[in-house]
Structures are given as C-alpha cells and as structure tokens.
Design a protein around this motif. Structure first.
Motif, PDB file in Angstrom:
ATOM      1  N   SER A  42       0.828  -1.204   0.000  1.00  0.00           N
ATOM      2  CA  SER A  42       0.000   0.000   0.000  1.00  0.00           C
ATOM      3  C   SER A  42       0.866   1.258   0.000  1.00  0.00           C
ATOM      4  O   SER A  42       0.590   2.218  -0.737  1.00  0.00           O
ATOM      5  CB  SER A  42      -0.925   0.000   1.219  1.00  0.00           C
ATOM      6  N   THR A  45       2.345   1.664  -3.374  1.00  0.00           N
ATOM      7  CA  THR A  45       1.299   2.093  -4.298  1.00  0.00           C
ATOM      8  C   THR A  45       1.085   3.598  -4.218  1.00  0.00           C
ATOM      9  O   THR A  45       0.998   4.280  -5.251  1.00  0.00           O
ATOM     10  CB  THR A  45      -0.020   1.362  -3.986  1.00  0.00           C
ATOM     11  N   TRP A  46       1.006   4.126  -3.005  1.00  0.00           N
ATOM     12  CA  TRP A  46       0.785   5.563  -2.859  1.00  0.00           C
ATOM     13  C   TRP A  46       1.994   6.360  -3.325  1.00  0.00           C
ATOM     14  O   TRP A  46       1.840   7.488  -3.844  1.00  0.00           O
ATOM     15  CB  TRP A  46       0.443   5.905  -1.418  1.00  0.00           C
ATOM     16  N   ILE A  49       1.528   6.506  -6.992  1.00  0.00           N
ATOM     17  CA  ILE A  49       0.428   7.403  -7.334  1.00  0.00           C
ATOM     18  C   ILE A  49       0.889   8.860  -7.297  1.00  0.00           C
ATOM     19  O   ILE A  49       0.642   9.638  -8.235  1.00  0.00           O
ATOM     20  CB  ILE A  49      -0.760   7.184  -6.388  1.00  0.00           C
ATOM     21  N   VAL A  50       1.569   9.242  -6.222  1.00  0.00           N
ATOM     22  CA  VAL A  50       2.030  10.628  -6.096  1.00  0.00           C
ATOM     23  C   VAL A  50       3.079  10.945  -7.160  1.00  0.00           C
ATOM     24  O   VAL A  50       3.006  11.973  -7.854  1.00  0.00           O
ATOM     25  CB  VAL A  50       2.588  10.883  -4.684  1.00  0.00           C
ATOM     26  N   PRO A 199      -7.241   1.616  -3.920  1.00  0.00           N
ATOM     27  CA  PRO A 199      -6.533   2.752  -4.542  1.00  0.00           C
ATOM     28  C   PRO A 199      -5.713   2.336  -5.752  1.00  0.00           C
ATOM     29  O   PRO A 199      -5.598   3.109  -6.709  1.00  0.00           O
ATOM     30  CB  PRO A 199      -5.630   3.270  -3.412  1.00  0.00           C
ATOM     31  N   ALA A 203      -6.252   4.047  -9.327  1.00  0.00           N
ATOM     32  CA  ALA A 203      -5.122   4.760  -9.917  1.00  0.00           C
ATOM     33  C   ALA A 203      -4.716   4.144 -11.253  1.00  0.00           C
ATOM     34  O   ALA A 203      -4.390   4.867 -12.199  1.00  0.00           O
ATOM     35  CB  ALA A 203      -3.939   4.743  -8.953  1.00  0.00           C
TER      36      ALA A 203
END
Length: 236
Positions: A42, A45-46, A49-50, A199, A203
């Motif tokens: 996770s 993943t973020w 994404i950013v 997410p 995404a």
C-alpha cells in the motif's frame, strides 16, 4: 456492596471500538506477515500514485510548451538543436522524424518520395509507442496490487479462521468469546488487502486513461509534423 465493588474492579474494561494496532499485535505470526506485506504494498502504491501524478503533469506541460514553440519556429531543426536534448516526449518524436529525413534526403534529392513518407510515419509511430511504454511501465505494479492484494488478504483471513478453529479444539470451548478475537484478526487482514487494492485499481484505470491521452496527443503531433514534411517533400 463490598463484593459488588470488588467484582467491578476485577472485571476488565472492554474497548469501546476496534484497535487496529492491538488486532495486529494479537494476530498469528502468519497473519502478521500478510498484514506487513500488504501495508508495504500500500505504501509503495501511494508512492507510485504521487510520483506518477507529478510526472504526468510535467509531461503534459513540457509537451504543450514545446509544441507551441515548435509550430511558431521558423526553423524546426534549429529549435530541435536548442531544445531537443531536454526530457520532452514531443521533441523525441520530432527528432526521430528528422533523423530519418536526414538519412533519406541527401544532396536535396529523394529517390522514393512515397517510401520516405512511409519511413517517416513509421519512425514517429515507433517513438510514440516507446514514449507510451515508458510512461506506463510502472503501472504494472498497480495492476498487480489491485488484482493480487485481495487474495493475499483472503489468505490471511483463512489462516486466522483456521487458527480460531484450532483454539476451539484445544480449549474444548466453542463460545463466541473464544472464536471472536481470532475471526476479528483474520478479517482485519482482508480489510488491509482491500485498503491496498482499491486505490491501486482506481489509480491504474485513471493513469491508464492519462497515458492514452498523452499517446493520442503525441500521435496528433506526429501526424501534423508528417504532413508538414510531406508538403516540403513535394516541393523538392
């Protein structure tokens, strides 16, 4: 009265809501490993994404600025010499066409105009595909997390429920007080799996659409540049 006070003091205070940290600490070692793996997925993943959001914004801005300057320039070759080395997708598409143009046009004469048009189109289409592949390379991790994370969480859930049934057999007690803690810990693994997967799926779909939009933009730029070169070729 004294007995009632002693009984109240000896009775542990029940938590008013779920405590995720306590659920993790009380879980079986296998379930804990599953939770840690999902949490790491996770976090990664973020980060993607950013980072990808910032990269796509930069790509769109640089392409827009370059293309505006490109069509206003008096000399395409001079502009590409000045700005072609920068990290601009549109510049690399134009450079691919100009390399093929220089290799084919020698002494101001072209033996096969139709063949040159086809080679120019192929060179730019190949570069457009390369740019799209480069942008979408890191999206594979999002797709993997989105499809695999729920099943990894489900594995932790199944293992936790198996452990709960094992405790029932060991204690010879099937009351809810014996089963509920283990099931709560197990279901927490599924929740973390969904927390990582949702997410990632959102995404992946959104960024996939953004990559397609960039690819379409580059293809339009390539088509327009191909038309300009074709007109120049007709005058030779």
């Amino acid at each position: 009265m004294t007995d009632l006070l002693l009984l109240a003091a000896a009775t542990p205070e029940l938590p008013g809501r779920l405590n995720p940290v306590q659920l993790f600490l009380d879980a079986d070692i296998v379930v804990q490993a599953v939770m840690i793996g999902l949490l790491l997925a996770s976090v990664w993943t973020w980060m993607i994404i950013v980072g990808f959001s910032m990269r796509m914004a930069s790509v769109r801005k640089r392409c827009a600025e370059y293309e505006e300057a490109f069509w206003e320039a008096e000399s395409f070759e001079a502009l590409m010499t000045q700005r072609g080395k920068k990290d601009i997708a549109s510049a690399r598409v134009a450079s691919a066409a100009m390399r093929e143009w220089k290799h084919s046009v020698k002494g101001g004469r072209v033996a096969d105009r139709d063949g040159l048009r086809q080679r120019l189109a192929a060179a730019m289409e190949s570069q457009v595909a390369t740019e799209a592949d480069d942008l979408s390379g890191r999206l594979n991790f999002l797709a993997t997390v989105g499809s695999v994370a729920p099943f990894v969480g489900l594995f932790g859930t199944v293992w936790g429920i198996m452990n709960s049934f094992f405790q029932i057999g060991q204690q010879q007690n099937s009351s809810l007080a014996v089963v509920a803690p283990g099931i709560s810990e197990a279901l927490f693994a599924t929740a973390i799996g969904l927390f990582a997967a949702i997410p990632a799926v959102i995404a992946y779909n959104r960024f996939g659409h953004a990559v397609n939009a960039i690819e379409a933009r580059l293809q339009r730029f390539a088509d327009r540049f191909h038309a300009s070169l074709s007109r120049e070729l007709e005058g030779m």
